[in-house]
Design a protein around this motif. Structure first.
Motif, short mmCIF file in Angstrom:
data_model
loop_
_atom_site.label_atom_id
_atom_site.label_comp_id
_atom_site.label_asym_id
_atom_site.label_seq_id
_atom_site.Cartn_x
_atom_site.Cartn_y
_atom_site.Cartn_z
N ASP A 1 13.12 15.64 48.78
CA ASP A 1 14.33 16.24 48.27
C ASP A 1 15.59 15.38 48.49
N LEU A 2 15.48 14.62 49.66
CA LEU A 2 16.62 13.41 49.97
C LEU A 2 16.42 12.36 48.75
N TYR A 3 15.27 11.92 48.84
CA TYR A 3 15.01 10.83 47.76
C TYR A 3 15.35 11.26 46.25
N ARG A 4 14.84 12.42 46.00
CA ARG A 4 15.38 13.03 44.89
C ARG A 4 16.87 12.94 44.46
N ALA A 5 17.71 13.22 45.37
CA ALA A 5 19.21 13.35 45.42
C ALA A 5 19.77 11.67 45.19
#
Length: 203
Positions: free
Chosen positions: A54-58
């Motif tokens: 989720d962090l990498y997606r952001a």
């Protein structure tokens, strides 16, 4: 110490992750290291984003926001197809030249996403949005100029985008800060080829 909400912490963590991974590479972007970069507990990262993916997606979405805005601005004022193609291509290359470390990080994340299904959707959505913006701009230009295309605007947009991807990759591999003569010549050929494809043999 004042309480910081998840909504306030989110952009801070994204910025910290980008700074860390642009400096040391994607492999260095553990949740522990990102938390240390910002000076917060590792649990804060998990609470804010849920998972590392989720962090990498952001991060990936944040990296493309500025480029997407630049492409939109470039296409808005064009009065001809060639002008729109040139302005779009210049916007992409200018972004690459002004943010080389962030564009390298984007390419690293794209490669990383090939084995991470939830991130592949982010990459696919980015390419779809770029193509949609370009196709919409091309359709508007056709309406303003009264010249119909020999192929659908969406196909022209994909052709142009694929060419730009190749030129950007070449620029990254050359490791030079500004587009060189070879890249500029390639850009000229791409614009001419797209315009020729748009209007057919009579162009």
């Amino acid at each position: 110490m004042p309480h910081v909400t998840a909504a306030e912490r989110r952009p801070q963590l994204i910025a910290a992750a980008i700074e860390l991974m642009a400096r040391e590479g994607v492999a260095a972007g553990s949740t522990r290291a990102i938390a240390a970069e910002l000076g917060v507990a590792q649990a804060t990262v998990h609470y804010t984003f849920g998972t590392k993916a989720d962090l990498y997606r952001a991060v990936m979405e944040s990296l493309t926001e500025e480029l997407m805005a630049g492409v939109r601005r470039a296409a808005e004022g064009a009065t001809s197809l060639e002008e729109a193609l040139r302005a779009t291509a210049d916007a992409v290359l200018d972004d690459l030249a002004s943010r080389p470390d962030l564009n390298t990080l984007w390419l690293e994340l794209v490669a990383f996403s090939l084995r991470t299904p939830e991130l592949r959707t982010v990459v696919a959505r980015y390419h779809e949005e770029i193509a949609d913006i370009a196709a919409g701009a091309l359709a508007e230009i056709a309406e303003r100029t009264g010249r119909e295309y020999a192929v659908p605007p969406a196909e022209l947009a994909r052709f142009m985008a694929c060419g730009l991807d190749g030129l950007c990759m070449q620029q990254v591999l050359q490791g030079v800060p500004l587009p060189g003569e070879e890249t500029r010549r390639g850009l000229d050929l791409l614009v001419k080829a797209t315009a020729a494809l748009a209007y057919g043999p009579e162009n």
